[in-house]
Design an enzyme around this catalytic site. Structure first.
Site, PDB file in Angstrom:
ATOM      1  N   SER A 160       0.839  -1.195   0.000  1.00  0.00           N
ATOM      2  CA  SER A 160       0.000   0.000   0.000  1.00  0.00           C
ATOM      3  C   SER A 160       0.876   1.248   0.000  1.00  0.00           C
ATOM      4  O   SER A 160       2.070   1.181  -0.308  1.00  0.00           O
ATOM      5  CB  SER A 160      -0.919  -0.017   1.227  1.00  0.00           C
ATOM      6  OG  SER A 160      -1.895   0.985   1.128  1.00  0.00           O
ATOM      7  N   ASN A 161       0.305   2.404   0.335  1.00  0.00           N
ATOM      8  CA  ASN A 161       1.064   3.662   0.431  1.00  0.00           C
ATOM      9  C   ASN A 161       0.455   4.505   1.535  1.00  0.00           C
ATOM     10  O   ASN A 161      -0.634   4.198   2.023  1.00  0.00           O
ATOM     11  CB  ASN A 161       1.056   4.370  -0.934  1.00  0.00           C
ATOM     12  CG  ASN A 161      -0.356   4.726  -1.353  1.00  0.00           C
ATOM     13  OD1 ASN A 161      -1.022   5.532  -0.717  1.00  0.00           O
ATOM     14  ND2 ASN A 161      -0.837   4.095  -2.422  1.00  0.00           N
ATOM     15  N   PRO A 162       1.143   5.580   1.950  1.00  0.00           N
ATOM     16  CA  PRO A 162       0.667   6.314   3.136  1.00  0.00           C
ATOM     17  C   PRO A 162      -0.442   7.337   2.893  1.00  0.00           C
ATOM     18  O   PRO A 162      -0.684   8.195   3.745  1.00  0.00           O
ATOM     19  CB  PRO A 162       1.928   7.023   3.650  1.00  0.00           C
ATOM     20  CG  PRO A 162       2.913   6.969   2.566  1.00  0.00           C
ATOM     21  CD  PRO A 162       2.415   6.116   1.459  1.00  0.00           C
TER      22      PRO A 162
END
Ligand code: CTP
Length: 411
Positions: free
Chosen positions: A216-218
């Site tokens: 995923s990513n932030p």
């Protein structure tokens, strides 16, 4: 709390009736005032048993009215207080609204300043009921609510939960920020995007590696949520397609929760088919594990190689549909870049058939992923560029929506 352009200089009469939930009206009065509205508080006699007019005078910086016969505002002669306030108001909110006050409003009774003012007012009415479970469920209250709804009153709640009496059930006042969301929905409903459908995507995507891990990513989803709220403030019907986020769903739009790129693509393409505008703020993952392990991957060798496969480009799928259906009429994309911001953003504008691209330098500490603020440049198809200073994500959303309103007018 920052200023909300929709509320700036709006005249809101906040009616407070006698229930223990009246204490929550303090927060509401404060937030409305901080958001830029001019808030005139009108309290029933019973309300003053729970909270004092002075509390509201301090929070709003304006006189609080309690009686037909006395007013502390010398500019407003006593005998016309109800007419003056009623006619000047953009919105009358009653929070908390007791069963008694709703019964009076349904009947058109005018026996105190608030009920008289409500009868004289021509502005929209928003009621946030609060009462005991049995009182809310009583056929008399339900009939009164039906009459008020029929006449166009908007309702915020009541919510389910624990009552001051210790009983559980429906009848609790909804939280002040939810009431604020309803205020925005009601005040915005005839705005420049009334009758328009807007789709917004937000947040990260998650691609599972195994049952307990994912890529995923932030992204926090904040920018997309702020865009949705700004669209609701302008009267649009909004569908928000969001990846996993901790953000609460604001009032007034449909939320579709998704996890993977494939799920987001399906939801965005479907919602866009009838939309006027798509605002693609989601941080979509570009690669997903080629195979998802059915069981938790156990640690064995020193290194582990993960094979990844490209995910579909959602904007490309939208562009393909758009060439056939002409919807969405207007597409905004985001360009998250760590180098050559403007050049890369312009390439994306072309490659993804966008009308507007929001170029975002995600290396800056105060902009991009997971931050409260953002610093962006808006580039449009006609070659125009607008560099915005560092501002909150809500501020950025306001400016983007202003552009969308302007450009949709031309279509
Ligand atoms: N986007 C999309 N589908 C993808 C990836 C991105 O629709 N599979 C959208 C994003 O929501 C954004 C725009 O495309 O509005 C640009 O996203 P960005 O991550 O900046 O660019 P990429 O297309 O991923 O290109 P690159 O990785 O080369 O920067």
């Amino acid at each position: 709390m920052e200023t909300i352009p929709l509320l700036k200089e709006k005249r809101i009469v906040l009616g407070i009736t006698g229930g223990i939930a009246a204490y929550k009206a303090c927060t509401l009065a404060s937030h409305l005032t901080q958001a830029g509205a001019r808030v005139d508080v009108v309290m029933t006699e019973a309300a003053t048993r729970f909270v004092t007019p002075l509390t509201f005078e301090a929070l709003t910086g304006r006189p609080a009215y309690t009686s037909m016969w006395r007013t502390s505002d010398e500019a407003l002669p006593t005998h016309i207080a109800h007419v003056g306030l009623a006619h000047a108001a953009d919105l009358l909110v009653i929070a908390p609204a007791t069963a008694n006050t709703m019964a009076k409003l349904a009947q058109g009774l005018a026996d105190n300043l608030l009920s008289t003012l409500a009868l004289a007012a021509q502005c929209p009415l928003l009621l946030a009921p609060a009462m005991d479970v049995g009182m809310w469920a009583h056929p008399a209250t339900q009939a009164n609510v039906a009459v008020l709804r029929e006449r166009g009153a908007a309702l915020a709640g009541p919510a389910q939960g624990r009552m001051a009496s210790g009983l559980e059930g429906e009848g609790r006042l909804v939280e002040p920020d939810e009431i604020l969301g309803h205020v925005r929905r009601v005040l915005g409903r005839d705005g420049p995007l009334a009758g328009r459908r807007v789709v917004v995507s937000a947040g990260p995507t998650e691609e599972p590696i195994d049952p307990v891990r994912f890529l995923s990513n932030p992204s926090s989803g904040r920018q997309g949520f702020a865009l949705s709220q700004a669209a609701v403030d302008r009267g649009a019907t909004v569908t928000l397609v969001t990846g996993p986020t901790h953000l609460e769903t604001p009032v007034g739009f449909e939320r579709v929760d998704v996890r993977t790129v494939e799920e987001m693509k399906e939801a965005v393409v479907e919602a866009s088919e009838t939309a006027d505008a798509l605002l693609m703020a989601a941080a979509v993952g570009d690669y997903a594990p080629t195979e998802v392990a059915a069981q938790k991957v156990k640690k064995r060798a020193e290194d582990l190689t993960l094979r990844l496969t490209r995910t579909p480009d959602i904007l490309a799928a939208v562009a393909e549909r758009r060439s056939k259906t002409d919807h969405p009429r207007f597409v905004v994309g985001f360009a998250a870049e760590t180098e050559d911001l403007l050049e890369n953003a312009r390439k994306k504008l072309e490659a993804k058939s966008l009308d507007l691209v929001v170029a975002n330098d995600v290396t800056a500490a105060d902009a991009g992923f997971g931050t409260e603020t953002n610093r962006v440049v808006l580039l449009s198809r006609d070659g125009e560029s607008m560099e915005l200073p560092l501002m909150s994500k809500s501020g950025v959303a306001e400016r983007i929506l202003d552009r969308v309103v302007g450009l949709l007018k031309e279509t």
